[in-house]
Design an enzyme around this catalytic site. Structure first.
Site, PDB file in Angstrom:
ATOM      1  N   CYS A 269      13.008   3.873  -5.285  1.00 52.85           N
ATOM      2  CA  CYS A 269      12.114   4.787  -6.018  1.00 52.85           C
ATOM      3  C   CYS A 269      12.838   5.482  -7.169  1.00 52.85           C
ATOM      4  O   CYS A 269      12.197   6.145  -7.990  1.00 52.85           O
ATOM      5  CB  CYS A 269      11.515   5.819  -5.078  1.00 52.85           C
TER       6      CYS A 269
ATOM      7  N   CYS B 190       2.047  13.540   2.282  1.00 56.80           N
ATOM      8  CA  CYS B 190       2.550  12.251   1.789  1.00 56.80           C
ATOM      9  C   CYS B 190       2.081  11.990   0.368  1.00 56.80           C
ATOM     10  O   CYS B 190       0.948  12.308   0.006  1.00 56.80           O
ATOM     11  CB  CYS B 190       2.007  11.113   2.647  1.00 56.80           C
TER      12      CYS B 190
ATOM     13  N   LYS C   3       3.139  13.816  -5.136  1.00 59.82           N
ATOM     14  CA  LYS C   3       2.094  14.139  -4.157  1.00 59.82           C
ATOM     15  C   LYS C   3       0.695  13.919  -4.727  1.00 59.82           C
ATOM     16  O   LYS C   3      -0.152  13.334  -4.068  1.00 59.82           O
ATOM     17  CB  LYS C   3       2.281  15.601  -3.696  1.00 59.82           C
TER      18      LYS C   3
ATOM     19  N   HIS D  69       2.610   7.972  -7.007  1.00 59.97           N
ATOM     20  CA  HIS D  69       3.981   7.446  -6.923  1.00 59.97           C
ATOM     21  C   HIS D  69       3.998   5.916  -7.019  1.00 59.97           C
ATOM     22  O   HIS D  69       4.174   5.225  -6.029  1.00 59.97           O
ATOM     23  CB  HIS D  69       4.610   7.935  -5.602  1.00 59.97           C
TER      24      HIS D  69
HETATM   25  N1  COA Z   1      -2.687  12.142   0.009  1.00 63.46           N
HETATM   26  C1  COA Z   1      -3.969  12.545  -0.032  1.00 63.46           C
HETATM   27  N2  COA Z   1      -5.025  11.725   0.234  1.00 63.46           N
HETATM   28  C2  COA Z   1      -4.729  10.444   0.519  1.00 63.46           C
HETATM   29  C3  COA Z   1      -3.395   9.958   0.567  1.00 63.46           C
HETATM   30  C4  COA Z   1      -2.358  10.867   0.289  1.00 63.46           C
HETATM   31  N3  COA Z   1      -1.106  10.463   0.320  1.00 63.46           N
HETATM   32  N4  COA Z   1      -3.424   8.646   0.872  1.00 63.46           N
HETATM   33  C5  COA Z   1      -4.724   8.297   1.012  1.00 63.46           C
HETATM   34  N5  COA Z   1      -5.508   9.383   0.795  1.00 63.46           N
HETATM   35  C6  COA Z   1      -6.967   9.471   0.895  1.00 63.46           C
HETATM   36  C7  COA Z   1      -7.652   8.337   0.155  1.00 63.46           C
HETATM   37  O1  COA Z   1      -7.955   8.707  -1.158  1.00 63.46           O
HETATM   38  C8  COA Z   1      -8.898   8.149   1.002  1.00 63.46           C
HETATM   39  O2  COA Z   1      -9.792   9.188   0.667  1.00 63.46           O
HETATM   40  P1  COA Z   1     -11.395   8.904   0.666  1.00 63.46           P
HETATM   41  O3  COA Z   1     -11.725   8.533   2.085  1.00 63.46           O
HETATM   42  O4  COA Z   1     -11.968  10.224   0.227  1.00 63.46           O
HETATM   43  O5  COA Z   1     -11.601   7.785  -0.296  1.00 63.46           O
HETATM   44  C9  COA Z   1      -8.410   8.409   2.412  1.00 63.46           C
HETATM   45  O6  COA Z   1      -7.268   9.267   2.269  1.00 63.46           O
HETATM   46  C10 COA Z   1      -8.017   7.155   3.167  1.00 63.46           C
HETATM   47  O7  COA Z   1      -7.210   6.356   2.317  1.00 63.46           O
HETATM   48  P2  COA Z   1      -6.358   5.127   2.834  1.00 63.46           P
HETATM   49  O8  COA Z   1      -5.776   4.410   1.641  1.00 63.46           O
HETATM   50  O9  COA Z   1      -7.164   4.337   3.815  1.00 63.46           O
HETATM   51  O10 COA Z   1      -5.173   5.862   3.602  1.00 63.46           O
HETATM   52  P3  COA Z   1      -4.075   5.192   4.503  1.00 63.46           P
HETATM   53  O11 COA Z   1      -4.227   5.781   5.861  1.00 63.46           O
HETATM   54  O12 COA Z   1      -4.060   3.704   4.362  1.00 63.46           O
HETATM   55  O13 COA Z   1      -2.735   5.718   3.812  1.00 63.46           O
HETATM   56  C11 COA Z   1      -0.788   7.068   3.916  1.00 63.46           C
HETATM   57  C12 COA Z   1      -2.322   7.056   3.931  1.00 63.46           C
HETATM   58  C13 COA Z   1      -0.305   8.509   3.964  1.00 63.46           C
HETATM   59  C14 COA Z   1      -0.218   6.284   5.109  1.00 63.46           C
HETATM   60  C15 COA Z   1      -0.312   6.369   2.594  1.00 63.46           C
HETATM   61  O14 COA Z   1      -0.809   7.107   1.496  1.00 63.46           O
HETATM   62  C16 COA Z   1       1.189   6.246   2.513  1.00 63.46           C
HETATM   63  O15 COA Z   1       1.808   5.351   3.103  1.00 63.46           O
HETATM   64  N6  COA Z   1       1.853   7.143   1.746  1.00 63.46           N
HETATM   65  C17 COA Z   1       3.292   7.129   1.621  1.00 63.46           C
HETATM   66  C18 COA Z   1       3.745   6.161   0.566  1.00 63.46           C
HETATM   67  C19 COA Z   1       5.236   6.037   0.555  1.00 63.46           C
HETATM   68  O16 COA Z   1       5.892   6.054   1.586  1.00 63.46           O
HETATM   69  N7  COA Z   1       5.833   5.893  -0.644  1.00 63.46           N
HETATM   70  C20 COA Z   1       7.259   5.828  -0.813  1.00 63.46           C
HETATM   71  C21 COA Z   1       7.838   7.161  -0.601  1.00 63.46           C
HETATM   72  S1  COA Z   1       9.535   7.291  -1.039  1.00 63.46           S
END
Ligand code: COA
Length: 386
Positions: A86, A209, A331, A335
């Site tokens: 990243c 996240c 956030k 990202h």
């Molecule tokens: N923050 C806020 N809302 C989020 C979100 C986040 N990080 N991720 C997804 N959403 C919302 C979506 O917009 C969706 O909203 P809606 O129902 O109103 O349309 C809902 O949550 C479900 O989205 P979905 O894509 O199905 O979520 P998910 O469960 O597959 O993924 C996480 C959620 C947190 C697991 C995913 O965002 C993730 O893995 N984040 C971390 C990424 C990461 O590790 N990056 C590298 C870091 S160094």
């Protein structure tokens, strides 16, 4: 005397779940960066280019940097693909800075690019995991959120804090994202939303996240003499540090401080015209809310032990004494891995030139960008000034 280096142009696409191809994202970011150069710039003037990207998941292209030359267009320009998890964007910018300081180029383009959402969730998890450690972490089932959850758990315990302090980071950065038309999320959340959110890895919930985002960003860097010909308002790079640490958390002395951030900050401030407590605006790597708290103290932006109080009291808010992540941060702005560090420069370029529209921080003259790879194994810290 070594010439100074300045940012003379910067642009980015919106970050989010986007229908565009990687090449379309790259072209849009480059178009905006060139359009922002006050006196115009012919792509043929660019000496070389760096493309920061993990080539995440679905669009794996073995030699993507060639797309940069093709997209400018500047056929034949020397190009390099740089991958540093990243921190790829920050690392590519730091390499460009060093090339310019060394005098072997006058003008360098750095682009960051990621297409993440064309992968199904399981493959996304696989790809996110590869930036961490495999032997102790990935093969034991730790997700990336799980790695930061270990840090958060220890942090809250050591300091006798509740998860409200993580909530304060999430609420602030979502609030900031609402003012950024290019942010992945333009959606306000409350402390209650944060507390009630689906759990991801205790103590981290959904709003702790960063999201999985697509996006592109591009920055044009020039040696001082050329920068002054291209614009009356260059943004000077006052220092650029880099550092690394062990890949595995288990091999580190502390879970609640990133040694790579501390070392990269020391490197950046060494010889700079201002110190950490004189920074007036910061974009820090808040991949998870805990990461912003760690960064504030590791970078020396706030006194040791005071990150929670500064955050809870709103002193890192948009109108506080040290606005942090006014773009929405990872956030809420999003990202798209390789584009993130380059996107931080785009935000600070516009802020320091007074071009950030509704989210403009009027008084900022000295800013810092902090980009972390994996769980802190690689890091860059850049200092920018008006
Ligand atoms: N923050 C806020 N809302 C989020 C979100 C986040 N990080 N991720 C997804 N959403 C919302 C979506 O917009 C969706 O909203 P809606 O129902 O109103 O349309 C809902 O949550 C479900 O989205 P979905 O894509 O199905 O979520 P998910 O469960 O597959 O993924 C996480 C959620 C947190 C697991 C995913 O965002 C993730 O893995 N984040 C971390 C990424 C990461 O590790 N990056 C590298 C870091 S160094």
């Amino acid at each position: 005397m070594t010439d100074r280096v300045a940012v003379v142009g910067a642009g980015q696409t919106r970050f989010g779940a986007l229908p565009h191809s990687p090449v379309a994202l790259l072209r849009e970011a480059l178009r905006e960066a060139f359009a922002s150069v006050d006196r115009g710039l012919d792509p043929a003037q660019v000496d070389e280019g760096y493309l920061a990207s993990l080539g995440f998941g679905g669009w794996q292209i073995g030699n993507p940097a060639a797309l940069l030359a093709e997209s400018l267009p500047h056929p034949g320009m020397p190009v390099v693909h740089l991958e540093n998890a990243c921190a790829s964007g920050g690392s590519a910018l730091r390499t460009a800075y060093q090339v310019l300081r060394g005098g072997s180029a006058d003008l360098v383009v750095v682009a960051g690019l990621e297409k993440m959402t064309d992968n199904p969730p399981l493959r996304r998890r696989y790809w996110l995991g590869v930036s961490g450690e495999t032997e102790f972490e990935r093969l034991s089932g730790l997700t990336f959120a799980g790695v930061y959850a270990l840090m958060a758990e220890r942090y809250l315990r050591e300091r006798s804090l509740g998860p409200e302090v993580l909530g304060a980071v999430a609420v602030k950065n979502h609030e900031n994202g609402c003012l950024n038309p290019k942010a992945h999320f333009q959606k306000r959340i409350t402390r209650e939303d944060h507390a009630r959110a689906p759990r991801v890895a205790e103590p981290l919930g959904l709003f702790d996240c960063c999201p999985v985002s697509d996006g592109g960003a591009a920055v044009l860097l020039a040696r001082g003499s050329l920068a002054r010909q291209l614009t009356d308002t260059p943004v000077w790079v006052e220092g650029f540090g880099g550092a690394s640490d062990t890949l595995a958390l288990a091999r580190r002395e502390s879970l609640t401080s990133l040694a790579a951030t501390r070392a990269a900050a020391r490197d950046a401030f060494d010889g700079a015209s201002f110190g950490p407590r004189e920074v007036q605006l910061a974009e820090v790597h808040d991949c998870f809310t805990i990461a912003e708290l760690l960064a504030l103290e590791d970078l020396g932006l706030v006194p040791p032990g005071e990150a929670p109080a500064w955050t809870l009291e709103g002193r890192t808010g948009r109108s506080g004494e040290l606005p942090v992540n006014v773009s929405g941060g990872l956030k809420a702005k999003g990202h798209p891995l390789g584009a993130t560090g380059v996107g931080q420069f785009v935000e600070l370029f516009h802020q320091l030139r007074g071009e950030a529209g509704g989210r403009q921080v009027t008084t900022a003259e000295r800013a810092l960008a902090h980009n972390v790879g994996g769980s802190g194994a690689t890091c860059t810290v850049a200092l920018l000034a008006r």
